[in-house]
Design a protein around this motif. Structure first.
Motif, mmCIF file in Angstrom:
data_model
loop_
_atom_site.group_PDB
_atom_site.id
_atom_site.type_symbol
_atom_site.label_atom_id
_atom_site.label_comp_id
_atom_site.label_asym_id
_atom_site.label_seq_id
_atom_site.Cartn_x
_atom_site.Cartn_y
_atom_site.Cartn_z
ATOM 1 N N ARG A 88 0.815 -1.213 0.000
ATOM 2 C CA ARG A 88 0.000 0.000 0.000
ATOM 3 C C ARG A 88 0.856 1.274 0.000
ATOM 4 O O ARG A 88 0.573 2.200 -0.781
ATOM 5 C CB ARG A 88 -0.958 -0.016 1.185
ATOM 6 N N PRO A 89 1.912 1.388 0.825
ATOM 7 C CA PRO A 89 2.725 2.614 0.778
ATOM 8 C C PRO A 89 3.437 2.808 -0.558
ATOM 9 O O PRO A 89 3.771 3.940 -0.920
ATOM 10 C CB PRO A 89 3.733 2.420 1.918
ATOM 11 N N ARG A 91 4.961 10.757 -4.640
ATOM 12 C CA ARG A 91 5.956 11.473 -3.822
ATOM 13 C C ARG A 91 6.391 12.754 -4.523
ATOM 14 O O ARG A 91 6.706 12.749 -5.723
ATOM 15 C CB ARG A 91 7.181 10.596 -3.575
ATOM 16 N N CYS A 92 6.426 13.835 -3.751
ATOM 17 C CA CYS A 92 6.890 15.118 -4.275
ATOM 18 C C CYS A 92 8.396 15.050 -4.512
ATOM 19 O O CYS A 92 9.155 14.651 -3.629
ATOM 20 C CB CYS A 92 6.552 16.239 -3.295
ATOM 21 N N ASP A 121 3.719 21.166 -9.959
ATOM 22 C CA ASP A 121 4.155 20.104 -10.874
ATOM 23 C C ASP A 121 5.361 19.339 -10.337
ATOM 24 O O ASP A 121 6.239 18.931 -11.104
ATOM 25 C CB ASP A 121 4.478 20.684 -12.253
ATOM 26 N N SER A 122 5.427 19.161 -9.034
ATOM 27 C CA SER A 122 6.561 18.442 -8.441
ATOM 28 C C SER A 122 6.256 16.972 -8.196
ATOM 29 O O SER A 122 7.146 16.239 -7.769
ATOM 30 C CB SER A 122 6.967 19.107 -7.121
ATOM 31 N N TYR A 123 5.020 16.542 -8.458
ATOM 32 C CA TYR A 123 4.654 15.134 -8.300
ATOM 33 C C TYR A 123 4.740 14.422 -9.649
ATOM 34 O O TYR A 123 3.959 14.732 -10.553
ATOM 35 C CB TYR A 123 3.230 14.998 -7.752
ATOM 36 N N PRO A 124 5.670 13.484 -9.827
ATOM 37 C CA PRO A 124 5.660 12.694 -11.058
ATOM 38 C C PRO A 124 4.396 11.842 -11.129
ATOM 39 O O PRO A 124 3.822 11.468 -10.105
ATOM 40 C CB PRO A 124 6.910 11.814 -10.931
ATOM 41 N N GLU A 184 4.675 12.500 0.724
ATOM 42 C CA GLU A 184 3.972 11.408 0.062
ATOM 43 C C GLU A 184 2.470 11.492 0.342
ATOM 44 O O GLU A 184 2.056 11.919 1.431
ATOM 45 C CB GLU A 184 4.514 10.054 0.524
ATOM 46 N N ALA A 185 1.690 11.086 -0.644
ATOM 47 C CA ALA A 185 0.234 11.132 -0.515
ATOM 48 C C ALA A 185 -0.372 10.042 -1.388
ATOM 49 O O ALA A 185 0.223 9.602 -2.376
ATOM 50 C CB ALA A 185 -0.318 12.491 -0.922
ATOM 51 N N ARG A 186 -1.573 9.608 -1.001
ATOM 52 C CA ARG A 186 -2.249 8.583 -1.796
ATOM 53 C C ARG A 186 -2.765 9.130 -3.106
ATOM 54 O O ARG A 186 -2.933 8.393 -4.061
ATOM 55 C CB ARG A 186 -3.399 7.978 -0.989
ATOM 56 N N GLN A 187 -3.027 10.456 -3.166
ATOM 57 C CA GLN A 187 -3.506 11.059 -4.391
ATOM 58 C C GLN A 187 -2.441 11.950 -5.000
ATOM 59 O O GLN A 187 -1.504 12.373 -4.323
ATOM 60 C CB GLN A 187 -4.775 11.880 -4.133
ATOM 61 N N HIS A 188 -2.586 12.199 -6.280
ATOM 62 C CA HIS A 188 -1.640 13.056 -6.990
ATOM 63 C C HIS A 188 -2.036 14.507 -6.799
ATOM 64 O O HIS A 188 -3.206 14.867 -6.868
ATOM 65 C CB HIS A 188 -1.638 12.700 -8.480
#
Length: 392
Positions: free
Chosen positions: A354-355, A360-361, A382-385, A367-371
């Motif tokens: 799950r993790p 990840r920024c 725009d730092s989250y791939p 870190e977050a479950r959503q973008h």
């Protein structure tokens, strides 16, 4: 009347002696004053280098008392107060400088910039905004605009932020078109939440023109079009996203599946996903192909005719052969059935994987479950791939 030259002979030495004594007194006084001020000044610098800020402040105050007209001491003291968190004292120092009539234009601009920084650090954003506006057409104009941009973003004042980035771009400070498209998307989202769908649609269309290669405008436009029932238009927007920003296609996969099933475009959707997967394999792409039941052995766009789970197993095994993945391994084991794999094992694998499915920024590591388009941790854009943690 005859003039006696003897008086001249007696007066010249006397005048010389008096002039010499006066010059010695002036020089001695100047020497004493110059020794007092630098001594306190260098004492303050020594304390500052030794991280003794309290003693440094006392030394600079002493130096200012000996020479109150020295602007540099005021600037040093104001910066020290701000670093220590004594923002109100820093404000008073910079305001005192601004009230001086003998201050040069360069020092006046410097003091105005220092005052704006004091207000920013103190969290007095309304006063900081006013102080920053006064730095227009000065040497600190660009820094002031960037600070104003940060204020407007924090306040979610997107029209004001858009006005600032237009000024920055016009002054040659870089390309802010993608940032401007984010502001237009934010305004469109606010309008859509209020039920004003047509203005929101117009803003999103404008955002796609502002930054054609930015993924967010195309994705938000497709989502709004799908919500309005314009399925064909939404499908075309997703095709534009795949063409202009193919790296962001994984973010659109849930929407793409819904639109493909609603419009009967499942075969073109499968073909599109297979093509993108061949270029850049990813977790989201393979899971979307599993959901659409694409045949891993057939041609692009061909659906699997079997319903026993072999299609899912084929895609999952194919991905595992290319890239090791705990998340995909868990998905593959889940297709084997409860009799083959104990439920406790599947639960343990799900908990461990799950993790790895988070985003990840790249700037701060949040870190977050959503973008996120705008990182809630460091406020970067725009730092989250568009890839999961396991794939980074």
């Amino acid at each position: 009347m005859n003039f006696d030259l003897s008086w001249i002979l007696l007066g010249l030495p006397l005048a010389f002696v008096l002039g010499w004594l006066a010059s010695r007194m002036d020089w001695r006084q100047m020497r004493l004053e110059s020794q007092r001020a630098p001594k306190a000044y260098f004492k303050g610098l020594n304390y500052l280098l030794n991280e003794q800020q309290d003693q440094a402040i006392d030394a600079f105050i002493e130096a200012m008392q000996n020479d109150p007209d020295t602007a540099e001491l005021h600037f040093a003291l104001g910066n020290l107060f701000r670093r220590r968190g004594e923002y109100l004292r820093a404000v008073r120092v910079h305001e005192h400088l601004l009230h001086r009539a003998d201050l040069s234009d360069a020092d006046r601009q410097r003091a105005q910039n220092g005052l704006a920084q004091d207000y920013l650090k103190a969290g007095l954003l309304d006063r900081a905004e006013e102080a920053l506006h006064r730095l227009e057409a000065t040497a600190y104009e660009t820094d002031a605009r960037l600070a104003l941009l940060s204020i407007y973003e924090r306040a979610r004042d997107w029209p004001q932020a858009a006005a600032i980035v237009r000024k920055l771009q016009a002054s040659g400070q870089g390309d802010f078109s993608q940032r401007l498209s984010h502001y237009q998307c934010e305004q469109a989202a606010a309008l859509a939440n209020q039920g004003e769908l047509e203005p929101a649609l117009a803003l999103l269309t404008q955002a796609t023109q502002t930054a054609p290669t930015a993924p967010r405008p195309w994705l938000d436009l497709a989502r709004l079009q799908h919500h309005q029932g314009a399925t064909d238009a939404a499908w075309n927007s997703l095709l534009a996203l795949a063409e202009q920003a193919p790296q962001a296609l994984p973010l659109a996969l849930p929407l793409l599946q819904d639109i493909a099933q609603a419009s009967g475009q499942e075969a073109p959707a499968i073909a599109l996903l297979r093509q993108r997967y061949a270029q850049t394999p990813s977790l989201d792409l393979v899971l979307a192909l599993v959901q659409l039941q694409a045949d891993p052995q057939g041609q692009a766009g061909q659906r699997c005719q079997q319903q026993d789970g072999t299609c899912s197993q084929g895609w999952l095994l194919r991905h595992l052969e290319q890239e090791p993945s705990l998340a995909i391994a868990h998905q593959w084991l889940a297709t084997q059935g409860e009799h083959a794999i104990p439920p406790t094992v599947l639960q343990a694998l799900e908990h461990a994987s799950r993790p790895l499915m988070r985003y990840r920024c790249a700037a701060c590591g949040f870190e977050a479950r959503q973008h996120f388009w705008h990182c809630p941790g460091c406020q970067s854009w725009d730092s989250y791939p568009a890839r999961r943690v396991e794939e980074l």
